[in-house]
Design an enzyme around this catalytic site. Structure first.
Site, PDB file in Angstrom:
ATOM      1  CG  ASP A 175      -1.828   1.168   1.332  1.00  0.00           C
ATOM      2  OD1 ASP A 175      -2.562   1.466   0.321  1.00  0.00           O
ATOM      3  OD2 ASP A 175      -1.592   1.995   2.443  1.00  0.00           O
ATOM      4  CD  GLU A 259      -5.317   0.649  -3.589  1.00  0.00           C
ATOM      5  OE1 GLU A 259      -6.373   0.507  -3.424  1.00  0.00           O
ATOM      6  OE2 GLU A 259      -4.444   1.510  -2.841  1.00  0.00           O
ATOM      7  CG  ASP A 340      -0.818   3.515   5.885  1.00  0.00           C
ATOM      8  OD1 ASP A 340      -2.057   4.084   5.275  1.00  0.00           O
ATOM      9  OD2 ASP A 340      -0.294   4.278   6.339  1.00  0.00           O
TER      10      ASP A 340
END
Length: 364
Positions: A175, A259, A340
């Site tokens: 992340d 992502e 996170d």
């Protein structure tokens, strides 16, 4: 084994004569690029067909026979970097001598790496190269650049073969963020060094000093180079950090899940400076080519997947949260989460699902 093309970049140390020859080559490449771009724009405005590279090359040959462009024959048949690029966001812009200068030499132009380590370029000479690592194969082309800090670099394009690492039974979710540069599903957090923020004070001082100098003076040029060197140190430190972290992740894990990020969109927000300072785009690009080189896998999870809203323990969706909320407790199972690290675990799960079924993960 699958082959891929990579760039290997090294510093150059040209002598004064070679600097003058390179300045001519940069100037010729810039003029040729601008002439070609102008011809294509004029053809477009007049409703004529798109001018091909072959047609532009023919026009260049004709132009060398005219008094106005005869000086183009004084340098080797080099090419301006980017003249064949197809940009997605904006059309090509005319090149200026005030920006980085670049010229490309192909294998057909008799570029050679000599036995003593020097780079031989036609009509330039034999340039000293600071070899930080060996070239894995003969280069197909080299781009010589002069940046605003006054540094010369040679960027070689080399065909390399995939060199798979021994398989490991490990996967990781990543992340990316601003508070921490990366949170890993393993529970590790990688600090965000904030390279530009670290040097903002020195940059402000150097920029104020430049602003006091008369435009066009030699002192102003010296001050401009000092500012450019500070920016170059920021970019070098960021690139080195990205290389070290991406290499570690690819070596230690068979699958890396990240992502997709709308970096361009975030770059227009109030967080623009911090987003550009983090350099997520450069980092993910490094992950992808290193994974391809070493036989690993990078899986991208749709950016609309609610990784920060879902409990990684029970799957309960707790809804969106403002960025200032760094930790929360799941109302479904009562597990306390670091925002996170929880997102990284969800990205890992979603990425493994993408890898297994080959479809993107959309919000539920």
């Amino acid at each position: 084994l699958v082959g891929m093309r990579l760039r290997y970049r090294y510093r150059l140390d040209p002598d004064p004569g070679q600097r003058r020859a390179l300045a001519k080559a940069f100037g010729c490449a810039r003029v040729v690029f601008n002439d070609g771009l102008r011809a294509r724009e004029e053809a477009y405005k007049a409703g004529r067909p798109y001018l091909s590279d072959g047609e532009l090359s023919r026009r260049l040959t004709v132009a060398k026979g005219t008094p106005e462009r005869a000086w183009l024959g004084e340098v080797s048949a080099a090419r301006a970097r980017g003249e064949q690029a197809r940009l997605k966001v904006r059309k090509p812009r005319f090149k200026s001598r005030r920006h980085d200068q670049a010229v490309r030499f192909t294998a057909n132009s008799r570029l050679r790496v000599l036995a003593d380590g020097r780079l031989s370029l036609p009509k330039i000479g034999e340039l000293r190269v600071r070899w930080s690592r060996p070239l894995p194969a003969d280069p197909s082309s080299v781009t010589v650049t002069l940046d605003r800090a006054g540094r010369y670099h040679a960027s070689f394009v080399v065909e390399v073969r995939e060199v798979p690492l021994a398989a490991v039974d490990a996967a990781v979710g990543v992340d990316l963020g601003l508070t921490s540069f990366a949170a890993l599903s393993t529970g590790e957090k990688v600090d965000n060094p904030r390279w530009l923020r670290q040097r903002e004070r020195a940059l402000r001082r150097s920029q104020r000093n430049m602003a006091r100098k008369h435009k066009g003076s030699r002192n102003r040029d010296k001050a401009r180079r000092r500012v450019a060197r500070l920016h170059a140190r920021v970019a070098d430190a960021r690139r080195d950090f990205h290389h070290q972290l991406s290499t570690r992740l690819v070596r230690e894990h068979q699958t890396v899940c990240v992502e997709t990020l709308n970096v361009a969109g975030m770059g227009r927000s109030k967080l623009a400076k911090s987003v550009h300072d983090a350099g997520w785009g450069q980092f993910t690009a490094m992950l992808e080519y290193k994974a391809a080189l070493y036989g690993r896998q990078v899986v991208k999870v749709d950016r609309w997947y609610p990784s920060s809203q879902v409990c990684s323990a029970c799957g309960h969706r707790a809804g969106p949260k403002p960025l200032k909320v760094r930790s929360w407790t799941c109302p479904g199972c009562g597990v306390a989460h670091d925002r996170d690290l929880n997102a990284a675990k969800n990205i890992l799960g979603a990425g493994l699902a993408v890898s297994a079924c080959g479809v993107g993960v959309r919000p539920g």
